[in-house]
Enzyme design. Structure first.
Site, PDB file in Angstrom:
ATOM      1  CE  LYS A  77      -7.458  -2.974  -3.545  1.00  0.00           C
ATOM      2  NZ  LYS A  77      -8.708  -3.529  -3.055  1.00  0.00           N
ATOM      3  CD1 TRP A  81      -3.903  -6.010  -3.570  1.00  0.00           C
ATOM      4  CD2 TRP A  81      -3.655  -4.146  -2.368  1.00  0.00           C
ATOM      5  NE1 TRP A  81      -4.898  -5.975  -2.616  1.00  0.00           N
ATOM      6  CE2 TRP A  81      -4.771  -4.843  -1.871  1.00  0.00           C
ATOM      7  CE3 TRP A  81      -3.300  -2.924  -1.770  1.00  0.00           C
ATOM      8  CZ2 TRP A  81      -5.539  -4.374  -0.804  1.00  0.00           C
ATOM      9  CZ3 TRP A  81      -4.066  -2.468  -0.702  1.00  0.00           C
ATOM     10  CH2 TRP A  81      -5.173  -3.190  -0.237  1.00  0.00           C
ATOM     11  CD  GLU A 133      -6.737 -12.176   1.834  1.00  0.00           C
ATOM     12  OE1 GLU A 133      -7.500 -11.439   1.164  1.00  0.00           O
ATOM     13  OE2 GLU A 133      -5.571 -11.871   2.098  1.00  0.00           O
ATOM     14  CB  THR A 171      -4.404 -11.181  -2.368  1.00  0.00           C
ATOM     15  OG1 THR A 171      -4.504  -9.837  -1.910  1.00  0.00           O
ATOM     16  CG2 THR A 171      -4.090 -12.079  -1.192  1.00  0.00           C
TER      17      THR A 171
HETATM   18  P1  AMP Z   1      -8.423  -7.224  -2.441  1.00  0.00           P
HETATM   19  O1  AMP Z   1      -7.997  -8.449  -1.731  1.00  0.00           O
HETATM   20  O2  AMP Z   1      -7.522  -6.828  -3.543  1.00  0.00           O
HETATM   21  O3  AMP Z   1      -9.855  -7.303  -2.837  1.00  0.00           O
HETATM   22  O4  AMP Z   1      -8.317  -6.036  -1.406  1.00  0.00           O
HETATM   23  C1  AMP Z   1      -8.971  -6.090  -0.173  1.00  0.00           C
HETATM   24  C2  AMP Z   1      -8.662  -4.841   0.603  1.00  0.00           C
HETATM   25  O5  AMP Z   1      -9.063  -3.689  -0.134  1.00  0.00           O
HETATM   26  C3  AMP Z   1      -9.373  -4.739   1.922  1.00  0.00           C
HETATM   27  O6  AMP Z   1      -8.724  -5.463   2.941  1.00  0.00           O
HETATM   28  C4  AMP Z   1      -9.353  -3.232   2.150  1.00  0.00           C
HETATM   29  O7  AMP Z   1      -8.098  -2.812   2.640  1.00  0.00           O
HETATM   30  C5  AMP Z   1      -9.525  -2.683   0.747  1.00  0.00           C
HETATM   31  N1  AMP Z   1     -10.948  -2.433   0.458  1.00  0.00           N
HETATM   32  C6  AMP Z   1     -11.831  -3.243  -0.160  1.00  0.00           C
HETATM   33  N2  AMP Z   1     -13.043  -2.660  -0.253  1.00  0.00           N
HETATM   34  C7  AMP Z   1     -12.937  -1.444   0.327  1.00  0.00           C
HETATM   35  C8  AMP Z   1     -13.846  -0.369   0.576  1.00  0.00           C
HETATM   36  N3  AMP Z   1     -15.115  -0.408   0.186  1.00  0.00           N
HETATM   37  N4  AMP Z   1     -13.365   0.709   1.223  1.00  0.00           N
HETATM   38  C9  AMP Z   1     -12.073   0.784   1.620  1.00  0.00           C
HETATM   39  N5  AMP Z   1     -11.173  -0.194   1.421  1.00  0.00           N
HETATM   40  C10 AMP Z   1     -11.599  -1.303   0.796  1.00  0.00           C
END
Ligand code: AMP
Length: 550
Positions: free
Chosen positions: A434, A439, A324, A180
């Site tokens: 995002k 990312w 994570e 990540t």
């Molecule tokens: P990832 O590790 O790529 O899955 O990204 C995780 C991050 O995405 C989280 O810490 C949030 O900042 C964002 N995120 C994931 N799901 C949501 C959601 N339903 N609404 C807003 N942000 C989200």
């Protein structure tokens, strides 16, 4: 528990292959549609396991995949971890330098790659120093690749026994891995042990999670290189559901066709995917009648999306999670006492990131180090812990120090919690953007922009965008007497050399000074506030800026 066979993935496949041997796995593959049963899936997975043995893959070795969502990729999901090796799903949309870093950091021995992604991997290999030394490649299909020296998958498994004597595996054995991107530095690796994937699957199966049963037809659109497609291939197998995989770079038309033709009941993806489908449905006659549930996550689900699906008789479950945490954290189910509430109240709750699934604990810490009140107004950083939350990053002690405390993962998400316990994300402490579920490192981009001699300062921020949720915009302080148009095109050319198209800022704005905090750091907050109303609209971003098209 050495030698234990209890909290491991293998029993999920055992159950599906024995109880639902005729249930189908359907996939849009590079070489056409593939359709077979759990029984055949188990046989092919056994052949893969035998082939991995023959190739010299041993317990603890890491095996990479560089693939979209399809049945061969799914074969690696059980085939690799069930021999005690570790499945490392690599995100093919990353810049080459990140791909080189993570293959080297993970010490991958073998990488399965899609035909359509072979040119991308070949480019990362060609520019590499020694990061790919000793790595072998298998290309997903029957044909060789023009771009990479790789054994075709079908030749790799051909002639292998269709049975395998699966070993007992320690539940602490790492089974999966995903990287990540953080605010600074290289992507951080997260390892998933057998126990983490087992407990995540079991929690997801509960009614408060995202349950899947033997009458479900499950289609993960969220990529399988993204935290195991949110664990769906495992959950669907544990539930005995039919699987549908949308294949390489699925377009809204492919998704609509698969829903109609295969009778999909549950699907999952980031908001961008659903916006694409909604647009497609507005222009075509699409039968969504089998679809019961759509999981929207990765970025916030707009309320208008929830309403649109309500109108089609499809329930949106808004989910929040992180790499994570394997990744599911919360799901916006309605509590039973809200079922009689008016539609607006319900919509407000369902638009939040939801209720923690059973098995996790959280607390929210404000800037004074105090826990906030659950009043929907006070806010702070969300801390979380539980059986499927990682305790550390792979070989990254400095990141561990910043992101973990007393056994809690500090998520970097700023949230409120209302009286009913629904969390809502209101901001993000981590300085990343995002876009379409992927990312972009703003800090890396601004350093790259500042490397231009005619730039004295630059800040990159995420600006809200209708379709991609966020897009990067660069705010640049040019040097004295610089010709602006020339500078914009030079910066763009420079970035194109090192970054995929979808990372490039949609706009480069000139400013006189980057606002700073009291300690002299760039204040992204001030920039964002100043430009908050400058929401980018469809049409400003080139079509090929899409994360899935580079
Ligand atoms: P990832 O590790 O790529 O899955 O990204 C995780 C991050 O995405 C989280 O810490 C949030 O900042 C964002 N995120 C994931 N799901 C949501 C959601 N339903 N609404 C807003 N942000 C989200």
């Amino acid at each position: 528990m050495p030698g234990g066979t209890d909290q491991t993935l293998r029993p999920f496949l055992w159950r599906a292959a024995n109880l639902y041997s005729d249930t189908e796995i359907v996939s849009r593959n590079h070489d056409g549609m593939q359709r077979y049963t759990y029984s055949e899936y188990e046989q092919r997975t056994s052949q893969l396991a035998n082939a991995l043995d023959e190739h010299g893959i041993e317990e603890g070795d890491r095996v990479g995949t560089f693939c979209w969502n399809h049945s061969r990729h799914f074969e690696t999901y059980f085939g690799v971890p069930s021999i005690g090796a570790q499945l490392h799903t690599i995100n093919p949309l990353l810049p080459d330098a990140h791909i080189q870093y993570i293959v080297d950091n993970a010490d991958d021995q073998l990488i399965f790659v899609d035909h359509s992604l072979a040119p991308k991997l070949a480019s990362a290999v060609a520019d590499a120093d020694d990061e790919f030394e000793g790595v072998d490649f298998v290309v997903m299909g029957s044909e060789e690749s023009e771009h990479l020296e790789a054994t075709p998958y079908e030749s790799f498994i051909e002639g292998q026994e269709t049975e395998y004597d699966w070993p007992d595996i320690d539940e602490e054995q790492p089974a999966g891995m995903c990287y990540t991107s953080g605010t600074t530095g290289n992507p951080k690796g997260v390892e998933y042990t057998q126990q983490m994937l087992w407990s995540h699957t079991m929690a997801t199966l509960t009614p408060q999670g995202i349950p899947m049963a033997d009458d479900d037809v499950v289609m993960p659109v969220v990529p399988m290189f993204h935290v195991n497609a949110w664990g769906m291939p495992f959950t669907a197998t544990a539930g005995g559901s039919k699987h549908v995989y949308p294949g390489p770079s699925p377009e809204p038309e492919d998704i609509a066709n698969l829903i109609e033709n295969e009778g999909v009941t549950i699907s999952a993806g980031v908001p961008t995917v659903w916006l694409g489908l909604m647009e497609y449905c507005s222009e075509h006659d699409v039968d969504l009648s089998t679809l019961e549930t759509v999981i929207v996550g990765g970025s916030a689900a707009p309320k208008s999306m929830i309403e649109w699906f309500d109108d089609q008789g499809v329930e949106v479950l808004h989910a929040w999670g992180m790499t994570e945490m394997s990744p599911i954290g919360s799901v916006s189910h309605l509590k039973s006492d809200l079922r009689d509430a008016d539609y607006e109240t319900q919509l407000e709750k369902r638009g939040k990131q939801g209720l923690m699934v059973p098995g996790l604990e959280f607390k929210v810490i404000d800037e004074n180090g105090e826990e906030i009140a659950w009043d929907g107004e006070e806010f702070g950083e969300l801390w979380i812990r539980g059986p499927w939350v990682t305790k550390e990053y792979f070989k990254r002690p400095e990141a561990n120090e910043a992101d973990f405390e007393d056994g809690w993962l500090k998520t970097g998400d700023v949230v409120t919690v209302d009286e009913d316990g629904y969390i809502q994300i209101v901001d993000r402490e981590k300085d990343v953007i995002k876009s379409g579920g992927e990312w972009i490192s703003s800090v890396e981009l601004e350093n790259a922009v500042m490397a231009h001699d005619d730039v004295s300062e630059a800040a990159v921020v995420g600006v809200p965008h209708e379709r991609w949720q966020e897009r990067p915009v660069a705010f640049v302080v040019p040097g004295e007497g610089v010709e602006r148009e020339t500078l914009v095109s030079e910066i763009t050319e420079m970035l194109k050399d090192d970054y995929p198209k979808w990372w490039l800022p949609d706009e480069i704005e000139f400013i006189e000074e980057v606002p700073k905090t009291a300690t002299g750091k760039f204040s992204k907050k001030d920039i964002r506030e100043e430009y908050a109303d400058q929401s980018l609209v469809e049409g400003q971003v080139p079509e090929d800026a899409a994360p899935d098209q580079d």
